[in-house]
Design a protein around this motif. Sequence first.
Motif, PDB file in Angstrom:
ATOM      1  N   GLY A 174       0.809  -1.843  -0.188  1.00  0.00           N
ATOM      2  CA  GLY A 174       0.057   0.027  -0.341  1.00  0.00           C
ATOM      3  C   GLY A 174       0.918   1.331  -0.079  1.00  0.00           C
ATOM      4  N   CYS A 175       1.853   1.023   0.785  1.00  0.00           N
ATOM      5  CA  CYS A 175       2.458   2.672   0.658  1.00  0.00           C
ATOM      6  C   CYS A 175       3.654   2.060  -0.471  1.00  0.00           C
ATOM      7  CB  CYS A 175       4.143   2.412   2.443  1.00  0.00           C
ATOM      8  SG  CYS A 175       2.596   2.698   3.412  1.00  0.00           S
ATOM      9  N   VAL A 176       4.244   1.346  -1.124  1.00  0.00           N
ATOM     10  CA  VAL A 176       4.521   1.724  -2.004  1.00  0.00           C
ATOM     11  C   VAL A 176       3.878   2.213  -3.618  1.00  0.00           C
ATOM     12  CG1 VAL A 176       5.305   0.707  -3.936  1.00  0.00           C
ATOM     13  CG2 VAL A 176       5.802  -0.237  -2.225  1.00  0.00           C
ATOM     14  N   VAL A 177       2.141   1.611  -3.651  1.00  0.00           N
ATOM     15  CA  VAL A 177       1.354   2.771  -4.822  1.00  0.00           C
ATOM     16  C   VAL A 177       1.171   4.105  -3.861  1.00  0.00           C
ATOM     17  CG1 VAL A 177      -1.132   2.450  -4.805  1.00  0.00           C
ATOM     18  CG2 VAL A 177       0.535   0.405  -5.185  1.00  0.00           C
ATOM     19  N   ILE A 178       1.218   4.162  -1.931  1.00  0.00           N
ATOM     20  CA  ILE A 178       0.340   6.012  -2.396  1.00  0.00           C
ATOM     21  C   ILE A 178       1.758   6.455  -2.625  1.00  0.00           C
ATOM     22  CG2 ILE A 178       0.926   6.844  -0.148  1.00  0.00           C
ATOM     23  CD1 ILE A 178      -0.911   4.861   1.459  1.00  0.00           C
ATOM     24  N   ALA A 179       3.043   6.381  -2.269  1.00  0.00           N
ATOM     25  CA  ALA A 179       4.309   6.873  -2.453  1.00  0.00           C
ATOM     26  C   ALA A 179       4.502   7.364  -3.982  1.00  0.00           C
ATOM     27  CB  ALA A 179       5.816   6.305  -1.994  1.00  0.00           C
ATOM     28  N   LEU A 180       4.611   6.370  -4.900  1.00  0.00           N
ATOM     29  CA  LEU A 180       4.220   6.065  -6.149  1.00  0.00           C
ATOM     30  C   LEU A 180       2.862   7.342  -6.822  1.00  0.00           C
ATOM     31  CD1 LEU A 180       4.231   2.570  -7.815  1.00  0.00           C
ATOM     32  CD2 LEU A 180       6.423   4.889  -7.991  1.00  0.00           C
ATOM     33  N   ILE A 181       2.593   7.607  -6.318  1.00  0.00           N
ATOM     34  CA  ILE A 181       0.690   7.964  -6.397  1.00  0.00           C
ATOM     35  C   ILE A 181       1.313   9.714  -6.515  1.00  0.00           C
ATOM     36  CG2 ILE A 181      -1.504   8.813  -5.934  1.00  0.00           C
ATOM     37  CD1 ILE A 181      -2.270   6.176  -6.154  1.00  0.00           C
ATOM     38  N   CYS A 182       1.897   9.734  -5.228  1.00  0.00           N
ATOM     39  CA  CYS A 182       2.076  11.094  -4.232  1.00  0.00           C
ATOM     40  C   CYS A 182       3.302  11.643  -5.641  1.00  0.00           C
ATOM     41  CB  CYS A 182       2.827  11.192  -2.781  1.00  0.00           C
ATOM     42  SG  CYS A 182       1.434  10.861  -1.508  1.00  0.00           S
ATOM     43  N   ALA A 183       4.325  10.394  -5.663  1.00  0.00           N
ATOM     44  CA  ALA A 183       5.479  11.018  -6.308  1.00  0.00           C
ATOM     45  C   ALA A 183       4.881  11.210  -8.239  1.00  0.00           C
ATOM     46  CB  ALA A 183       6.565   9.857  -6.459  1.00  0.00           C
ATOM     47  N   LEU A 184       4.302  10.767  -8.428  1.00  0.00           N
ATOM     48  CA  LEU A 184       3.895  10.676  -9.879  1.00  0.00           C
ATOM     49  C   LEU A 184       2.544  11.964 -10.437  1.00  0.00           C
ATOM     50  CD1 LEU A 184       4.775   7.084 -11.370  1.00  0.00           C
ATOM     51  CD2 LEU A 184       6.216   9.480 -11.301  1.00  0.00           C
ATOM     52  N   LEU A 185       1.835  11.773  -9.687  1.00  0.00           N
ATOM     53  CA  LEU A 185       0.830  12.668  -9.957  1.00  0.00           C
ATOM     54  C   LEU A 185      -0.086  13.237  -9.213  1.00  0.00           C
ATOM     55  CD1 LEU A 185      -2.316   9.446 -10.590  1.00  0.00           C
ATOM     56  CD2 LEU A 185      -0.732  11.283 -12.052  1.00  0.00           C
ATOM     57  N   ILE A 186       0.580  13.957  -7.661  1.00  0.00           N
ATOM     58  CA  ILE A 186       0.139  14.652  -6.869  1.00  0.00           C
ATOM     59  C   ILE A 186       1.192  15.676  -6.356  1.00  0.00           C
ATOM     60  CG2 ILE A 186      -0.557  15.034  -4.610  1.00  0.00           C
ATOM     61  CD1 ILE A 186      -1.619  12.219  -4.713  1.00  0.00           C
ATOM     62  N   HIS A 187       2.647  14.925  -7.117  1.00  0.00           N
ATOM     63  CA  HIS A 187       3.687  15.802  -6.657  1.00  0.00           C
ATOM     64  C   HIS A 187       3.553  16.421  -5.156  1.00  0.00           C
ATOM     65  CE1 HIS A 187       4.115  15.314 -11.279  1.00  0.00           C
ATOM     66  NE2 HIS A 187       3.029  15.888 -11.598  1.00  0.00           N
ATOM     67  N   ASP A 188       3.251  15.673  -4.649  1.00  0.00           N
ATOM     68  CA  ASP A 188       4.046  16.157  -3.180  1.00  0.00           C
ATOM     69  C   ASP A 188       5.102  15.273  -2.498  1.00  0.00           C
ATOM     70  OD1 ASP A 188       3.661  17.815  -0.704  1.00  0.00           O
ATOM     71  OD2 ASP A 188       1.447  16.588  -0.242  1.00  0.00           O
ATOM     72  N   LYS A 189       6.410  16.437  -2.400  1.00  0.00           N
ATOM     73  CA  LYS A 189       7.669  15.493  -1.769  1.00  0.00           C
ATOM     74  C   LYS A 189       7.424  15.449   0.026  1.00  0.00           C
ATOM     75  CE  LYS A 189      10.350  18.851  -4.404  1.00  0.00           C
ATOM     76  NZ  LYS A 189      10.853  19.259  -4.753  1.00  0.00           N
ATOM     77  N   LEU A 190       6.437  15.938   0.588  1.00  0.00           N
ATOM     78  CA  LEU A 190       6.417  15.666   1.917  1.00  0.00           C
ATOM     79  C   LEU A 190       5.683  14.693   1.639  1.00  0.00           C
ATOM     80  CD1 LEU A 190       6.803  16.529   5.280  1.00  0.00           C
ATOM     81  CD2 LEU A 190       4.399  17.626   5.129  1.00  0.00           C
ATOM     82  N   LEU A 191       4.631  13.951   1.366  1.00  0.00           N
ATOM     83  CA  LEU A 191       4.018  12.866   1.540  1.00  0.00           C
ATOM     84  C   LEU A 191       4.823  11.799   1.079  1.00  0.00           C
ATOM     85  CD1 LEU A 191       0.312  14.466   0.143  1.00  0.00           C
ATOM     86  CD2 LEU A 191       1.076  13.116   2.413  1.00  0.00           C
ATOM     87  N   THR A 192       5.309  11.926   0.127  1.00  0.00           N
ATOM     88  CA  THR A 192       6.185  11.653  -0.688  1.00  0.00           C
ATOM     89  C   THR A 192       7.052  10.704   1.000  1.00  0.00           C
ATOM     90  OG1 THR A 192       5.791  11.732  -2.759  1.00  0.00           O
ATOM     91  CG2 THR A 192       7.089  10.379  -2.383  1.00  0.00           C
ATOM     92  N   ILE A 193       7.676  11.506   1.288  1.00  0.00           N
ATOM     93  CA  ILE A 193       8.448  11.130   1.990  1.00  0.00           C
ATOM     94  C   ILE A 193       7.587  10.276   3.094  1.00  0.00           C
ATOM     95  CG2 ILE A 193      10.129  12.193   3.762  1.00  0.00           C
ATOM     96  CD1 ILE A 193      11.010  13.942   1.774  1.00  0.00           C
TER      97      ILE A 193
END
Length: 72
Positions: free
Chosen positions: A16-35
């Motif tokens: 789940g976190c892999v998917v969330i990290a990819l969504i945050c990095a590639l679609l949302i472009h939010d660095k804090l949520l990705t980290i």
Amino acid sequence: MMFDTARVFATAIYIGCVVIALICALLIHDKLLTIIAIIIEIGALIWYSLSYIPFARRMVSELMIRLCDTEL
């Protein structure tokens, strides 16, 4: 072995976190949520890896309880 009863929760959190990290990095472009997602992902991976060592999860749990105990 990933979906064994002892490892299913750590596996689900990790995937789940892999998917969330990819969504945050590639679609949302939010660095804090990705980290944050990556930190949780690493924690889930460590917890998953500890399930292969006998009594490792119990020892880490007891250590964290003792370190985070606020009673003096």
